[in-house]
Scaffold this active site. Structure first.
Site, PDB file in Angstrom:
ATOM      1  N   HIS A 172       1.501   4.354  -2.793  1.00 51.43           N
ATOM      2  CA  HIS A 172       1.525   5.813  -2.625  1.00 51.43           C
ATOM      3  C   HIS A 172       2.722   6.415  -3.354  1.00 51.43           C
ATOM      4  O   HIS A 172       2.602   7.430  -4.051  1.00 51.43           O
ATOM      5  CB  HIS A 172       1.615   6.170  -1.141  1.00 51.43           C
ATOM      6  CG  HIS A 172       0.288   6.224  -0.437  1.00 51.43           C
ATOM      7  ND1 HIS A 172      -0.771   6.985  -0.903  1.00 51.43           N
ATOM      8  CD2 HIS A 172      -0.135   5.642   0.712  1.00 51.43           C
ATOM      9  CE1 HIS A 172      -1.794   6.856  -0.062  1.00 51.43           C
ATOM     10  NE2 HIS A 172      -1.443   6.037   0.910  1.00 51.43           N
ATOM     11  N   HIS A 193       0.835  -1.198   0.000  1.00 52.21           N
ATOM     12  CA  HIS A 193       0.000   0.000   0.000  1.00 52.21           C
ATOM     13  C   HIS A 193       0.875   1.256   0.000  1.00 52.21           C
ATOM     14  O   HIS A 193       0.636   2.199  -0.769  1.00 52.21           O
ATOM     15  CB  HIS A 193      -0.905  -0.019   1.232  1.00 52.21           C
ATOM     16  CG  HIS A 193      -1.668   1.247   1.469  1.00 52.21           C
ATOM     17  ND1 HIS A 193      -2.971   1.427   1.054  1.00 52.21           N
ATOM     18  CD2 HIS A 193      -1.308   2.405   2.086  1.00 52.21           C
ATOM     19  CE1 HIS A 193      -3.378   2.632   1.409  1.00 52.21           C
ATOM     20  NE2 HIS A 193      -2.390   3.250   2.036  1.00 52.21           N
ATOM     21  N   GLU A 194       1.904   1.267   0.851  1.00 54.65           N
ATOM     22  CA  GLU A 194       2.775   2.439   0.933  1.00 54.65           C
ATOM     23  C   GLU A 194       3.600   2.609  -0.345  1.00 54.65           C
ATOM     24  O   GLU A 194       3.804   3.722  -0.819  1.00 54.65           O
ATOM     25  CB  GLU A 194       3.688   2.334   2.155  1.00 54.65           C
ATOM     26  CG  GLU A 194       2.960   2.266   3.483  1.00 54.65           C
ATOM     27  CD  GLU A 194       2.001   3.428   3.703  1.00 54.65           C
ATOM     28  OE1 GLU A 194       2.222   4.515   3.140  1.00 54.65           O
ATOM     29  OE2 GLU A 194       1.012   3.234   4.430  1.00 54.65           O
ATOM     30  N   GLU A 228      -6.286   7.096  -1.022  1.00 55.13           N
ATOM     31  CA  GLU A 228      -6.205   5.845  -0.272  1.00 55.13           C
ATOM     32  C   GLU A 228      -6.790   4.678  -1.051  1.00 55.13           C
ATOM     33  O   GLU A 228      -6.263   3.564  -1.011  1.00 55.13           O
ATOM     34  CB  GLU A 228      -6.901   5.994   1.076  1.00 55.13           C
ATOM     35  CG  GLU A 228      -6.184   6.896   2.045  1.00 55.13           C
ATOM     36  CD  GLU A 228      -4.734   6.478   2.262  1.00 55.13           C
ATOM     37  OE1 GLU A 228      -4.487   5.283   2.500  1.00 55.13           O
ATOM     38  OE2 GLU A 228      -3.865   7.355   2.169  1.00 55.13           O
TER      39      GLU A 228
END
Length: 295
Positions: A151, A147-148, A224
């Site tokens: 980003h 997930h990071e 997100e």
């Protein structure tokens, strides 16, 4: 106290840089020649310089600020097999995402959280909390890392800084127009900028700043969902859903991330009512449902 000093130092640097820039280009004021009416062109440039200077400067020092405010320890030489696994996993995910491997760190916090920051996707930092490493399974940790990395690969830090710069510009611009209107029309001041101008401008900036924050946070929540999708592609949809469900089970644990990093974390806490408009993250239930629909 350290965060306050860093904040003051950052703003002082921004003011100095913006003042020098304005002087070099001859924008030493935004009052028209008659001293009464606003020169909107110069005012807009003035606000843009200050608005973007703050957000971009914060972006360029984001990794340093993150390390200072969270106590993140960068893993340069892994000392344990867990640190070795963490580096190998981030390297693998970065390669799959097509970005240069970011710095990897661990910050001392009990709550399960993680964040990514950096001024561009090939010079980033990804960090996870000690609590997350201790309580999450390897698949769940990998999904959080994915997930990071999502980003970073999506360029979210840069995009959010640009959005913040635009918002800052128009908050300052319209606040000064309102201040000028109150001073000249309501208080009938024709002798330059009076005390009513400054008071009205400050109040307008506070009100407009809150409204602008709603826009920025709406954009943050959209990011997100995109990062969750990237995490699902890199680590698997089931693993990403499992990590979010695990985060949901820990929602009673207070989130201790610095406010400046909430938008870049995996978990931004939970707010209700009007405060929900200022959430950096969507509710975990919505994120899980979006991934389930994605399949």
């Amino acid at each position: 106290m350290m965060r306050i000093l860093l904040f003051l130092a950052t703003n002082l640097a921004v003011v100095l840089i913006a003042s020098i820039t304005l002087s070099l280009f001859g924008f030493n004021g935004f009052m028209a020649a008659n001293g009464v009416d606003l020169n909107l062109n110069q005012l807009l440039i003035f606000c843009a310089v200050f608005g973007f200077a703050g957000s971009l400067f914060s972006l360029f020092i984001s990794k340093w600020m993150a390390k200072m405010s969270t106590g993140t320890q960068i893993i340069t030489q892994p000392r344990t097999r867990h640190e070795q696994w963490l580096l190998q996993t981030v390297e693998e995910l970065s390669r799959e995402a097509g970005i240069k491997m970011p710095e990897v760190g661990i910050f001392p916090a009990y709550e399960a959280n993680a964040f990514a920051t950096g001024w561009n996707k090939n010079d980033a930092l990804v960090a996870v909390s000690q609590g997350l490493l201790e309580r999450f399974s390897p698949d769940e940790v990998k999904a959080v890392l994915a997930h990071e990395i999502g980003h970073v690969a999506n360029g979210d830090m840069v995009t959010l800084a640009l959005v913040q710069g635009v918002v800052n510009t128009f908050v300052m611009f319209f606040a000064r127009i309102i201040g000028n209107f109150v001073d000249k029309v309501i208080f009938k001041n024709e002798q330059g900028q009076g005390i009513a101008y400054y008071i009205a401008t400050i109040v307008a900036e506070l009100v407009l700043g809150i409204l602008a924050s709603v826009i920025v946070m709406w954009f943050s929540r959209r990011r997100e969902f995109r990062a969750d999708e990237a995490g699902a592609r890199l680590a698997g949809t089931n693993a990403m859903i499992g990590a979010l469900q695990r985060l949901r089970s820990e929602q009673g644990v207070p989130v201790q991330m610095p406010d400046s990093l909430n938008a870049f974390g995996i978990n931004g806490g939970l707010k209700h009512g009007l405060a929900g408009l200022l959430m950096t993250h969507p509710p975990l239930e919505d994120r899980i449902e979006a991934l389930r629909r994605r399949g």
